[in-house]
Design an enzyme around this catalytic site. Structure first.
Site, PDB file in Angstrom:
ATOM      1  N   CYS A   1      33.176   7.937 -15.588  1.00 40.44           N
ATOM      2  CA  CYS A   1      32.944   8.435 -16.117  1.00 40.44           C
ATOM      3  C   CYS A   1      33.904   8.500 -17.726  1.00 40.44           C
ATOM      4  O   CYS A   1      34.850   8.169 -17.659  1.00 40.44           O
ATOM      5  CB  CYS A   1      32.784  10.942 -15.941  1.00 40.44           C
ATOM      6  SG  CYS A   1      32.556  11.301 -17.443  1.00 40.44           S
TER       7      CYS A   1
ATOM      8  N   ASN B   1      35.846  -4.514 -19.111  1.00 37.47           N
ATOM      9  CA  ASN B   1      34.757  -5.942 -18.645  1.00 37.47           C
ATOM     10  C   ASN B   1      33.467  -5.327 -19.310  1.00 37.47           C
ATOM     11  O   ASN B   1      32.697  -4.293 -18.950  1.00 37.47           O
ATOM     12  CB  ASN B   1      35.128  -6.409 -17.555  1.00 37.47           C
ATOM     13  CG  ASN B   1      33.830  -7.214 -17.176  1.00 37.47           C
ATOM     14  OD1 ASN B   1      34.256  -8.779 -17.425  1.00 37.47           O
ATOM     15  ND2 ASN B   1      32.418  -7.105 -17.109  1.00 37.47           N
ATOM     16  N   GLU B   2      32.699  -6.127 -19.931  1.00 37.88           N
ATOM     17  CA  GLU B   2      31.379  -5.514 -20.274  1.00 37.88           C
ATOM     18  C   GLU B   2      31.614  -3.764 -20.412  1.00 37.88           C
ATOM     19  O   GLU B   2      30.179  -3.336 -19.591  1.00 37.88           O
ATOM     20  CB  GLU B   2      30.521  -6.087 -19.325  1.00 37.88           C
ATOM     21  CG  GLU B   2      29.862  -6.907 -19.442  1.00 37.88           C
ATOM     22  CD  GLU B   2      29.176  -8.311 -18.860  1.00 37.88           C
ATOM     23  OE1 GLU B   2      28.446  -7.608 -18.012  1.00 37.88           O
ATOM     24  OE2 GLU B   2      28.092  -9.913 -19.417  1.00 37.88           O
TER      25      GLU B   2
ATOM     26  N   CYS C   1      31.130  14.529 -19.321  1.00 36.68           N
ATOM     27  CA  CYS C   1      30.356  14.035 -20.944  1.00 36.68           C
ATOM     28  C   CYS C   1      29.573  15.622 -21.085  1.00 36.68           C
ATOM     29  O   CYS C   1      29.338  15.742 -22.577  1.00 36.68           O
ATOM     30  CB  CYS C   1      29.398  13.488 -20.181  1.00 36.68           C
ATOM     31  SG  CYS C   1      30.572  11.657 -20.034  1.00 36.68           S
TER      32      CYS C   1
ATOM     33  N   GLU D   1      31.527 -15.769 -22.038  1.00 32.63           N
ATOM     34  CA  GLU D   1      31.044 -16.281 -20.734  1.00 32.63           C
ATOM     35  C   GLU D   1      29.848 -16.832 -21.196  1.00 32.63           C
ATOM     36  O   GLU D   1      29.164 -16.430 -22.178  1.00 32.63           O
ATOM     37  CB  GLU D   1      30.877 -15.002 -19.830  1.00 32.63           C
ATOM     38  CG  GLU D   1      32.073 -13.962 -18.930  1.00 32.63           C
ATOM     39  CD  GLU D   1      31.709 -13.114 -18.704  1.00 32.63           C
ATOM     40  OE1 GLU D   1      30.494 -13.074 -17.869  1.00 32.63           O
ATOM     41  OE2 GLU D   1      32.456 -12.069 -18.100  1.00 32.63           O
TER      42      GLU D   1
ATOM     43  N   HIS E   1      26.262 -17.402  -8.269  1.00 34.43           N
ATOM     44  CA  HIS E   1      26.088 -17.691  -9.728  1.00 34.43           C
ATOM     45  C   HIS E   1      27.112 -19.186  -9.334  1.00 34.43           C
ATOM     46  O   HIS E   1      27.898 -18.621  -9.073  1.00 34.43           O
ATOM     47  CB  HIS E   1      27.053 -16.156  -9.998  1.00 34.43           C
ATOM     48  CG  HIS E   1      26.824 -16.367 -11.505  1.00 34.43           C
ATOM     49  ND1 HIS E   1      28.138 -17.325 -12.448  1.00 34.43           N
ATOM     50  CD2 HIS E   1      26.354 -15.881 -12.183  1.00 34.43           C
ATOM     51  CE1 HIS E   1      27.396 -16.916 -13.655  1.00 34.43           C
ATOM     52  NE2 HIS E   1      26.602 -15.841 -13.789  1.00 34.43           N
TER      53      HIS E   1
HETATM   54  C1  GLA Z   1      28.980 -10.697 -16.657  1.00 35.65           C
HETATM   55  C2  GLA Z   1      30.358 -10.444 -16.213  1.00 35.65           C
HETATM   56  C3  GLA Z   1      30.956 -11.306 -15.383  1.00 35.65           C
HETATM   57  C4  GLA Z   1      29.984 -11.359 -14.501  1.00 35.65           C
HETATM   58  C5  GLA Z   1      28.678 -12.021 -14.796  1.00 35.65           C
HETATM   59  C6  GLA Z   1      28.287 -12.781 -13.959  1.00 35.65           C
HETATM   60  O1  GLA Z   1      29.262 -11.095 -17.467  1.00 35.65           O
HETATM   61  O2  GLA Z   1      30.867  -9.674 -17.107  1.00 35.65           O
HETATM   62  O3  GLA Z   1      31.811 -10.307 -14.546  1.00 35.65           O
HETATM   63  O4  GLA Z   1      29.726 -10.603 -13.188  1.00 35.65           O
HETATM   64  O5  GLA Z   1      28.057 -10.922 -15.558  1.00 35.65           O
HETATM   65  O6  GLA Z   1      26.484 -13.756 -14.308  1.00 35.65           O
HETATM   66 ZN    ZN Z   2      30.477  11.590 -17.449  1.00 36.71          ZN
END
Ligand code: GLA
Ligand code: ZN
Length: 675
Positions: free
Chosen positions: A115, A149-150, A160, A307, A358
């Site tokens: 969260c 990450n992402e 929230c 990536e 992958h």
């Molecule tokens: C994302 C994530 C990675 C991995 C790739 C797989 O971009 O950042 O950790 O999971 O996808 O495609």
């Molecule tokens: Zn939350």
């Protein structure tokens, strides 16, 4: 500039040695080097390893990894590991778990699962970033920081909800103002106390992720969610900068990722990086648009391709292999659009869990005698050969296309006029028409300096935020060509309609009044019939989706509708405004119409194609210190003979002369250093 230390494009990718027995590490190093790689993104999902409980931090394995990278001449893109919290933390502090769109409190599992408004999450993630930065600040392998990450998803928990009320107070000041801007008199939703406001999800205002009873609250929640995650990022950023003010910080973005307003995010990033995962059937001009969008986030500064897969994904429904040459072609496509790195997910293919299928540099067989490895090593050699020539070079364009997350959200939250309207598709139609003609485009936000462009296109500028209409008027009055479309100028920044006739604040600039908007069924079309004056565009074209029924209020009518009760009404207009002109495309036309229109406008404005257009051939130009480089990419599987037109110079990969007619291999790439 990522770092003055660099003498070539960065080449490498995500590397997770902590998931393996140490006995394989030396082999990893050997093969990574053999592939010509010089950077590894490490420590992306290691929180549970680094912090086994509340009090203990254990950096011993990460120390070894960092030292090993350095000993092998490989830079670290060092992540903070906060993209997935440890299981013990979720058990001990359930508040860090998200509540989903259906209103369900999640249990431990997955990733990107914290969260963003949990104080526990914010405290522990910030502390971890602090400890990592403190420990590795002087490590010679450290080149770049990678926060979390992402970032993505949403949370609808009570934390929230409380934070959302605070965010709203800050935005609106008073409940009266909020009630007015959300138009809460509709369906008797007037709020008398801030505490009455709850997050809009399936338990409250929304009946799907796209459908809401109240656009105002849904739009604000989307903004709030993006801001909340950005706050988490900023907290970690501050810790990293405290220890290492000169090491650049990034987080990996995802192209046109709807939940996060990346223009806002990029202001807090030292360098933009992103993860490019097209499917085999993604149009290559869509990928090109994504690269240009990522470049546009920071005013055209080079970005990192953080990536991509060397061969296949695991998470698409059908994970086809990248055909021979495609990995290299798509890598160069990123570079052609402004990337200063080529990086993969991942360097060694995992043995278990959902990413074992992958693609990776090192496949399950464990040696380098694979097609994928050979292709990666070949590219690695070429990037060495190119040296620093392209590093920090810029792409320049005279055409800007506006992309705006607020517009995207608002258009797609709208109930009516059509479910088929998808913002990115409409933007892509315009991008593609220019891309097909080898005309360079910048993807820009609404804050950009418009004066650097001759032509500015705002597909479906539905929402006109404060000051935007004036700036567009100024751009046009000063000689610019402005182009916009149907369903523009309708609402203010809170999705409240601008009364007095569409396109609202853009009406004067466009010299038109839109009286009604017709939504067409999926198989229904109308026709755009060009009038005599239309020159090379003469003829008839199909249009679909939406048709604005409009009247000219001074604009010249270039085309009319050919069908239905509004046959003969204007479908394409141009209004002279000051030194410039403003076009209105009243429906969504077939591609040949946009190619013709935009090609003609660019020709009139003296914006030529880089090389003469040909199907499947993409061209861009990057420039540095007065030296320019033209990229020619052949997306066709077979060789093509192309005309280089006015481009002449030396092709850098083959070190041969390039001019006039030239053959380019199937999926081949030319990088021409211009004379
Ligand atoms: C994302 C994530 C990675 C991995 C790739 C797989 O971009 O950042 O950790 O999971 O996808 O495609
Ligand atoms: Zn939350």
């Amino acid at each position: 500039m990522i770092s003055s230390k660099l003498s070539k494009m960065l080449y490498g990718g995500d590397y997770n040695p902590e998931q393996w027995d140490k006995s394989v590490w030396p082999e990893d190093m050997r093969m990574i080097r053999l592939a010509g790689m010089d950077i590894a993104t490490v420590n992306v999902f290691s929180w549970a390893m680094l912090q086994p409980n509340d009090e203990t931090y254990d950096f011993s394995t990460l120390d070894e990894i960092m030292d090993m990278l350095h000993a092998n001449g490989i830079y670290a893109c060092l992540a903070t590991s906060t993209g997935a919290h440890p299981a013990w933390m979720a058990r001990k502090y359930p508040e860090i778990l998200r509540t989903d769109f259906e209103g369900r409190k999640r249990k431990f599992g997955g990733r990107h699962n914290s969260c963003p408004n949990s104080l526990v999450y914010r405290t522990y993630s910030t502390k971890l970033a602090d400890k990592i930065a403190e420990r590795y600040k002087n490590h010679p392998a450290l080149l770049l920081w990678h926060i979390s990450n992402e970032y993505g998803g949403e949370c609808y928990c009570d934390n929230c909800a409380a934070a959302f009320r605070g965010w709203l107070r800050n935005k609106y000041g008073t409940l009266d103002k909020l009630n007015e801007q959300w138009n809460t008199k509709f369906w008797g939703h007037t709020f008398y106390d801030w505490e009455e406001i709850v997050p809009p999800n399936m338990l409250s205002e929304q009946w799907s992720s796209r459908h809401t009873c109240f656009q105002g609250i849904s739009l604000d929640y989307t903004r709030f969610n993006s801001d909340s995650m950005l706050d988490c990022y900023k907290l970690e950023y501050a810790e990293l900068k405290k220890h290492t003010p000169d090491i650049p910080v990034t987080t990996n973005l995802m192209g046109a990722y709807k939940p996060l307003d990346y223009f806002k995010w990029a202001k807090h990033m030292d360098i933009v990086s992103w993860d490019n995962y097209p499917s085999a059937d993604t149009p290559f001009s869509y990928t090109a648009m994504m690269h240009d969008l990522m470049r546009g986030l920071k005013d055209g500064q080079p970005f990192l391709l953080m990536e991509q897969t060397p061969s296949q994904q695991n998470w698409q429904p059908y994970n086809s292999l990248k055909r021979p040459g495609v990995m290299s072609l798509w890598s160069y496509q990123a570079v052609a659009h402004g990337a200063d790195s080529v990086m993969f997910f991942q360097l060694r293919r995992s043995v278990g869990a959902c990413e074992k299928y992958h693609g990776a540099l090192i496949e399950h067989v464990g040696h380098e005698h694979t097609r994928v490895f050979r292709e990666c090593a070949q590219l690695g050699g070429e990037l060495v050969q190119l040296g620093d020539k392209l590093l920090d070079s810029r792409v320049s364009a005279k055409v800007g296309i506006i992309f705006d997350w607020d517009n995207w959200w608002a258009i797609e939250y709208s109930s009516g006029p059509t479910i088929a309207l998808k913002y990115t598709d409409e933007v892509h139609n315009y991008y593609d028409a220019l891309h097909q003609q080898n005309i360079a485009v910048d993807m820009v936000g609404l804050d950009a300096d418009f004066s650097q462009y001759d032509v500015l296109i705002a597909p479906v500028l539905y929402m006109v935020k404060p000051g935007v209409a004036e700036r567009l008027e100024q751009f046009t009055a000063n000689g610019g060509t402005f182009i916009t479309t149907f369903f523009s100028g309708i609402v203010n920044e809170n999705d409240i309609v601008t009364l007095g006739g569409y396109p609202g604040e853009l009406r004067k600039l466009l010299g038109i009044w839109v009286e009604e908007i017709d939504a067409l069924f999926p198989n229904q079309t109308n026709r755009i019939i060009m009038k005599d004056a239309a020159g090379s565009l003469a003829g008839e074209y199909e249009c679909s989706l939406l048709c604005d029924l409009l009247h000219s209020e001074g604009a010249e009518v270039f085309a009319e509708y050919g069908e239905d009760f509004y046959q003969g009404m204007p479908a394409l207009t141009r209004n002279r405004f000051g030194q410039g002109d403003a076009w209105y495309v009243a429906s969504s036309p077939e591609p040949s119409f946009l190619q013709g229109l935009l090609g003609q406008i660019c020709a009139d404005r003296g914006i030529p194609p880089i090389i003469p257009p040909k199907a499947g051939i993409e061209t861009t130009r990057r420039t540095k210190d007065g030296q320019s480089y033209v990229f020619v990419l052949n997306h066709n599987a077979d060789a093509q003979t192309i005309e280089l037109g006015s481009v002449t110079g030396t092709e850098l990969l083959t070190e041969s002369k390039a001019e006039g007619q030239i053959v380019i291999a199937g999926r081949g790439v030319l990088i021409i250093e211009e004379k």
